[in-house]
Scaffold this motif. Structure first.
Motif, PDB file in Angstrom:
ATOM      1  N   HIS A 160       0.840  -1.206   0.000  1.00 32.77           N
ATOM      2  CA  HIS A 160       0.000   0.000   0.000  1.00 32.77           C
ATOM      3  C   HIS A 160       0.864   1.240   0.000  1.00 32.77           C
ATOM      4  N   LEU A 163       3.111   1.357  -3.404  1.00 36.88           N
ATOM      5  CA  LEU A 163       2.516   1.334  -4.741  1.00 36.88           C
ATOM      6  C   LEU A 163       1.079   1.800  -4.788  1.00 36.88           C
ATOM      7  N   TRP A 164       0.244   1.367  -3.815  1.00 36.48           N
ATOM      8  CA  TRP A 164      -1.189   1.515  -4.032  1.00 36.48           C
ATOM      9  C   TRP A 164      -1.748   2.867  -3.622  1.00 36.48           C
ATOM     10  N   HIS A 165      -1.067   3.601  -2.739  1.00 35.32           N
ATOM     11  CA  HIS A 165      -1.763   4.728  -2.107  1.00 35.32           C
ATOM     12  C   HIS A 165      -1.821   5.949  -3.012  1.00 35.32           C
ATOM     13  N   SER A 166      -1.158   5.912  -4.166  1.00 30.96           N
ATOM     14  CA  SER A 166      -1.125   7.122  -4.980  1.00 30.96           C
ATOM     15  C   SER A 166      -1.440   6.767  -6.421  1.00 30.96           C
TER      16      SER A 166
END
Lengths: 423, 352
Positions: A160, A163-166
């Motif tokens: 997260h 990679l995933w949070h933005s």
């Protein structure tokens, strides 16, 4: 030149401000000289008449216009009687209210100590022990303290944050470092059902710390704020027993002659000696529990080296502990009955440094006597590398998207440091 | 062209025209006998509308081909990319807006009905697994007071907050602490909260189409074009979970209240058109297992504070600001979550 590095090398290579440049003029950079086209013209030189002592020059001041043959008048500088806030000039250093003759060496959050941990230990009169204390390691190994699906959840947290949070393809360190630390703290907090005393804590950002102490005729100060601080209602229990504390009397602090212990500290004559924990009186969570230091700069030269980061952690933890000790036990220098314990975690998003400091004494002026204790666990990787995009060689996915080289031990230590004092 | 003037009155091939031949080919095996294989082999390609002609049928076929491409894409990211890759001018909707009566406009844009009061309580799941502990209001109150006091009074900050941002400088960390504290204290009542993900200031984006307009000028003047909207929101905090929240009312619940219809273009709100990236984002990417939302926490900036609106003589707009913010932000968040889950349904409903 092998010994000097960083600021020392830069100081040695450049001749300094006193070295003469071309044409015999003193060397000044463009910032001090100003842009040539906008520079005010130099005032004309004084008449030779003023150099003759005892002679009263006759000027054309009374005539109110120029008269050849009379000297040019010199007027005292005009005092307008009020100051515009935009153009306020500070009084010279000697006239400022907080000016003191003795120089104070201030450590702030951007100070990179040359000798790193050794210098920090000398400045705080502390003894280093590698590895976390046994009490904390016991918390690490205790299976009751493990979160269910811990590894899977930590891997989710890493993915997260990295990679995933933005919406970007590859988030930068300035965004992912605070996200990963916040998520790990959130994960640790989920244990509140098992340990209800975790509710007695609160996090504070942007606090302002200030403590001063004497060290062998040097006045040292820790000032500023750095990162987040976890405060608790109850103090952390002391880790080392009285015997171990007494045994530190035999330890000799390591010096690093010919380098001065105040290198890389900011020397200033205008300072305030008052202690400030960063919070007012009556704060319901007075005891500092853990400090979190984040190295979020995107470029490697802007980030601290691991050794410098550990030194900063030691000094700030010591500053917080000393301010707390002075608040509880008064300003006299003595050996503390109840040592003050402060923890610290420093990271750049991937590599973690853990630190536990026990303040045993506030008598720091002399080199003998009881020393403070510092347990350091350095360079703990949480994961080796994170692939944001899959590595494809000859149409075969060699490395899938995700972290590689995950080490669950690091998160267990993080959790142990968080639970310490509440279990 | 001279050749095109002479239409062929007689079909090319010997015998029947193409249409009747195809129909005969489909029906012929059934008449021949059961010995032939059940699936008739079409001897001619299917008759469909043209693909590149300037006709409504051709446009319809192009639209269906695009929808089939979305359906055939393997991952949700691919589908989202196909839906959002073409950029056109769209209205940028700001959840926190100073526009007057923005909540009525936003209800129209998002097809939302506003009901005052809380929703009906959900039916108790039977049997309750364990008697939940009593809600310790005193502890919650104490935690909230501690967060407030820490930010407003006890914490000594350096420097003054920037001009007209006092509320945000103090309110934002206060809200962070409050949400963290409440999540900790209430996880005894809702174990899912202990496992939830908490985001701080993560963007939420949504792009949707609603309504039509006649293009006023340009090379496509006079044609019908869909109205496109985009919300780019940044809630102060949001809680995301791995399980969906149960619905308050069923999907086909109809309310007698009507959605306000505004008689002019959204430009009058004021709303401005811009062309930039179309993004759909719930706060984390599609691979995150925590893809369902729980709660969002927004902080209104200083320009919408109560004293300022009262000084401007807009006392009735205080509630409008809150409502518009809630409608826009939550529509964007729930819409983006729905896109992450079931995109084909969205395509059929909104674009079919």
């Amino acid at each position: 030149m092998a010994l000097a590095s960083g600021p020392a090398r830069r100081a040695l290579a450049r001749p300094g401000r006193l070295g003469l440049g071309g044409c015999g003029a003193p060397r000044r950079g463009a910032y001090e000289w100003g842009v040539r086209s906008t520079r005010k013209p130099e005032p004309p030189p004084r008449d030779r008449v003023y150099e003759i002592p005892g002679l009263e020059p006759i000027t054309y001041a009374g005539k109110m216009h120029f008269m050849p043959g009379l000297a040019r008048p010199v007027f005292p500088p005009w005092d307008p009687g009020w100051t515009h806030p935009k153009f306020r000039r500070l009084p010279p250093i000697h006239e400022q209210p907080l000016y003191k003759d003795q120089a104070c060496y201030v450590f702030h959050q951007r100070c990179r100590l040359l000798e790193g941990v050794k210098q920090a230990l000398w400045l705080t009169k502390a003894k280093l022990i590698e590895g976390l204390p046994k009490k904390v390691l016991g918390l690490v190994e205790d299976p009751r303290n493990h979160i269910e699906n811990q590894d899977e959840r930590v891997l989710n947290v890493i993915s997260h944050a990295r990679l995933w949070h933005s919406t970007e393809d590859i988030p930068k360190r300035e965004t992912y470092c605070p996200v990963i630390v916040d998520s790990l703290i959130q994960l640790c907090k989920s244990q509140i059902l098992k340990h209800p005393s975790l509710a007695k804590r609160i996090c504070a950002q942007n606090y302002r710390l200030s403590t001063t102490w004497n060290r062998e005729s040097l006045l040292l100060q820790v000032r500023g704020s750095s990162g987040a601080r976890l405060n608790a209602k109850d103090p952390l229990p002391p880790i080392a027993s009285r015997e171990e504390v007494e045994a530190t009397k035999n330890h000799v602090l390591e010096t690093f002659y010919p380098i001065s212990p105040t290198i890389d500290l900011q020397e200033c004559n205008v300072y305030d000696v008052e202690d400030d924990t960063g919070f007012r009186e009556g704060y319901p969570y007075p005891y500092p529990h853990t400090l979190y230091f984040l190295e979020t700069a995107n470029l490697r030269p802007h980030r601290f080296q691991p050794d410098q980061l550990r030194a900063k952690m030691i000094l700030f933890a010591f500053g917080n502990a000393l301010a707390q000790a002075r608040l509880l036990y008064g300003n006299d220098t003595k050996v503390l009955e109840q040592p003050v314990v402060v923890q610290s975690v420093g990271t750049d998003g991937r590599v973690f440094q853990f630190l536990v400091l026990q303040l045993n004494t506030t008598d720091l002026a002399s080199n003998e006597g009881v020393k403070n204790l510092v347990w350091v666990d350095s360079d703990q990787l949480l994961y080796q590398h994170f692939w944001c995009l899959p590595v494809v060689k000859k149409k075969v996915v060699v490395e899938p998207v995700g972290p590689t080289g995950f080490q669950p031990e690091t998160f267990r230590k993080f959790l142990a440091l968080y639970l310490h004092g509440a279990v | 062209m001279a050749a095109a003037r002479y239409w062929r009155l007689v079909p090319r091939g010997p015998g029947l025209s193409l249409h009747t031949a195809a129909a005969a080919a489909v029906t012929a095996p059934e008449m021949i006998g059961p010995a032939v294989a059940a699936a008739p082999v079409a001897r001619y390609p299917p008759i469909v509308a043209s693909l590149k002609a300037k006709s409504k049928a051709a446009r319809q076929r192009r639209v269906e081909r695009w929808q089939a491409m979305v359906h055939a894409a393997e991952s949700v990211d691919e589908k989202l990319r196909i839906l959002t890759k073409m950029q056109f001018m769209k209205y940028v909707v700001y959840p926190q807006t100073f526009a007057l009566n923005a909540d009525r406009w936003y209800q129209g844009f998002t097809k939302t009905v506003f009901l005052s009061g809380l929703p009906p309580p959900p039916a108790e799941p039977a049997p309750a697994p364990a008697p939940a502990p009593a809600l310790d209001l005193a502890a919650l109150r104490a935690a909230a007071c501690d967060c407030l006091l820490q930010e407003h009074f006890f914490l000594r900050r350096k420097g003054r907050p920037p001009l007209y941002r006092e509320y945000e400088t103090i309110g934002s960390p206060f809200l962070d602490q409050l949400v963290a504290a409440l999540m900790g204290l209430l996880s005894a009542h809702n174990p899912a909260l202990a496992a939830a993900a908490l985001d701080c200031k993560r963007p939420v984006h949504f792009y949707w189409l609603r309504g039509e307009e006649i293009i006023p000028c340009g090379h496509r003047k006079g044609r019908v074009d869909a109205l496109r909207y985009q919300i780019n929101d940044k809630p102060n905090n949001q809680i995301r979970m791995s399980k969906q929240l149960p619905e308050f009312v069923p999907l086909d619940y109809s309310v007698p209240i009507e959605i306000p219809v505004m008689n002019c273009k959204p430009d009058k709100l004021p709303l401005f058109k811009r062309q930039y990236e179309n993004t759909i984002f719930i706060g984390s990417k599609t691979a995150d297992p925590y893809c369902y939302g729980h709660t969002q926490f927004h902080l209104l900036p200083d320009k919408f504070k109560r004293e300022r609106l009262l000084k401007k003589n807009c006392a009735d707009q205080i509630e409008v600001v809150f409502r518009a913010n809630a409608i826009a932000s939550l529509f964007a968040w729930t819409g983006a979550q729905a896109m992450y889950q079931d995109i084909d349904c969205y395509v059929k409903i909104c674009l079919g």
